[in-house]
Design an enzyme around this catalytic site. Structure first.
Site, mmCIF file in Angstrom:
data_model
loop_
_atom_site.group_PDB
_atom_site.id
_atom_site.type_symbol
_atom_site.label_atom_id
_atom_site.label_comp_id
_atom_site.label_asym_id
_atom_site.label_seq_id
_atom_site.Cartn_x
_atom_site.Cartn_y
_atom_site.Cartn_z
ATOM 1 N N LYS A 227 0.845 -1.209 0.000
ATOM 2 C CA LYS A 227 0.000 0.000 0.000
ATOM 3 C C LYS A 227 0.876 1.254 0.000
ATOM 4 O O LYS A 227 2.087 1.175 0.240
ATOM 5 C CB LYS A 227 -0.897 -0.012 1.239
ATOM 6 N N TYR B 204 15.479 30.444 6.359
ATOM 7 C CA TYR B 204 14.333 31.247 6.797
ATOM 8 C C TYR B 204 14.408 31.527 8.295
ATOM 9 O O TYR B 204 14.642 30.609 9.084
ATOM 10 C CB TYR B 204 13.018 30.508 6.509
HETATM 11 C C1 PLP Z 1 -0.276 -1.536 6.840
HETATM 12 C C2 PLP Z 1 -0.862 -2.792 7.338
HETATM 13 C C3 PLP Z 1 -0.064 -3.925 7.540
HETATM 14 C C4 PLP Z 1 1.446 -3.894 7.403
HETATM 15 O O1 PLP Z 1 1.998 -3.281 8.540
HETATM 16 P P1 PLP Z 1 3.547 -3.201 8.864
HETATM 17 O O2 PLP Z 1 3.588 -2.714 10.243
HETATM 18 O O3 PLP Z 1 4.156 -2.252 7.905
HETATM 19 O O4 PLP Z 1 4.097 -4.583 8.716
HETATM 20 C C5 PLP Z 1 -0.698 -5.095 7.894
HETATM 21 N N1 PLP Z 1 -2.033 -5.152 8.074
HETATM 22 C C6 PLP Z 1 -2.827 -4.068 7.922
HETATM 23 C C7 PLP Z 1 -4.294 -4.187 8.146
HETATM 24 C C8 PLP Z 1 -2.266 -2.853 7.576
HETATM 25 O O5 PLP Z 1 -3.060 -1.779 7.447
#
Ligand code: PLP
Length: 381
Positions: free
Chosen positions: A40, A260
């Site tokens: 994702k 800045y």
């Molecule tokens: C993002 C996510 C993961 C992966 O999590 P990590 O901590 O990066 O391993 C697994 N399950 C769900 C439901 C998530 O949203």
């Protein structure tokens, strides 16, 4: 490809696909379960399509995304393994799920209703149990009810899952969540359903993948960062290195204000290097970044000097007399790591990685050579 790179501003996110494959093998061996790698948020900033392809080459037989659009992007690129949609879908996206052969996780009454009402229906779905995250998912009885209704509607309830809230902090909380999950699984089995994909563990929870679990959902570990303070002791290495070439080194007298607001004032005659990477690219603009943050040049750290700008960051390179224009200044990679940057920014490694902006070209390396470069300004090369 070299031509494309030469035509781009000299900032890079270098993605090491060999390390990604090695991390995948290490995590799979540690988990002793099939993996559903999480790609994702553009594979945590690493580029969803090249990362998904590399993970499938490394042996992944399924992938997970957060939203349907992310799954559709993978399908357009020819990724054909099952893709599970973790974070949800809108009622208007059922058609997209079906057309793109994406597997939804049903986590809300509205999603359940949308699937039951739709003329098109996905072949399979997973159902989510809320065991203590208090985010998405059904309580035990509503979970059983949702699973039964989907099944009666001709949708294969292929999976049951939950999400752990504190696997990197509290084994006690995790144990309570896993007990609730077991209880929900038992209840659905008593009603005659046997979900084949049973999953709870993200990276931090890998050791908790016990008993009836058949798959794990790691993200961060595959990208080469361990969870903190608790998490599995797996030998993984960072996949992404974000760097840029020093554009200018200038000598300034004592008393010179930098950036800045003039929040850095040279206490001695100093050398200030300007690096073409700013907060729009993912360099955190926080006070701690200004006070403790550093980039590494040839392995040696030089502190950030003054406020990080949108497109540029200044470094105090007075103590490293070797720094020259054109040198590679590393924001994150092996050192500093995304966790170091996260500490300076007061956040976590997930946010730092996903915060590397789309303006930074992604360069993919495999077998010691560059195999692909992607810039949002000029297609893949
Ligand atoms: C993002 C996510 C993961 C992966 O999590 P990590 O901590 O990066 O391993 C697994 N399950 C769900 C439901 C998530 O949203």
């Amino acid at each position: 490809m070299e031509e494309l790179l030469a035509a781009l501003r000299p900032a890079r996110a270098r993605i090491d696909l060999d390390r990604l494959a090695a991390n995948y093998a290490a995590v799979a061996a540690h988990a002793r379960l099939p993996l559903m790698p999480v790609v994702k948020a553009d594979a945590y900033g690493h580029g969803a399509v090249p990362v998904a392809r590399a993970l499938v080459r490394a042996g992944a037989t399924m992938l997970a995304v957060a939203y349907p659009e992310e799954g559709a992007e993978l399908r357009s690129a020819g990724v054909s393994v099952p893709v599970i949609v973790l974070a949800g879908f809108a009622e208007g996206q059922v058609g997209l799920l079906v057309r793109q052969r994406l597997t939804p996780i049903v986590s809300t009454p509205a999603q359940l209703a949308a699937l039951l009402a739709s003329a098109e229906r996905p072949a399979a779905a997973h159902v989510k149990v809320d065991t203590g995250m208090s985010r998405l998912g059904f309580g035990r009885d509503a979970f059983v009810d949702a699973a039964l209704r989907l099944s009666a509607h001709g949708i294969d309830v292929e999976g049951a899952m939950t999400h752990l809230s504190s696997a990197d902090e509290s084994p006690e909380t995790t144990a309570i969540q896993l007990d609730r999950f077991d209880d929900a699984l038992e209840a659905v089995r008593q009603r005659g359903l046997q979900p084949r994909l049973v999953h709870a563990a993200s990276s931090a929870g890998l050791p908790a993948g016990r008993g009836p679990h058949t798959v794990a959902r790691p993200g961060l570990l595959l990208y080469g960062l361990r969870t903190r303070p608790l998490g599995p002791d797996v030998d993984v290495r960072p996949v992404m290195t974000v760097s840029a070439e020093v554009s200018l080194v200038k000598e300034v007298p004592e008393g010179t204000a930098v950036s800045y607001g003039g929040r850095f004032v040279a206490r001695r005659p100093s050398r200030i290097a300007t690096v073409p990477l700013g907060y729009a690219d993912g360099v955190p603009r926080t006070r701690a970044m200004r006070e403790d943050g550093a980039f590494a040049i040839r392995g040696r750290r030089s502190p950030v000097a003054g406020t990080v700008c949108m497109d540029l960051t200044m470094l105090d390179v007075t103590d490293d007399g070797t720094v020259r224009e054109g040198d590679e200044a590393v924001l994150l990679g092996d050192d500093p790591t995304a966790w170091d940057v996260a500490e300076w920014a007061g956040t976590n490694a997930w946010q730092v990685l996903t915060g590397i902006g789309p303006r930074v070209p992604r360069v993919y390396v495999e077998g010691g050579r560059m195999v692909e470069a992607r810039s949002r300004y000029g297609g893949g090369a």
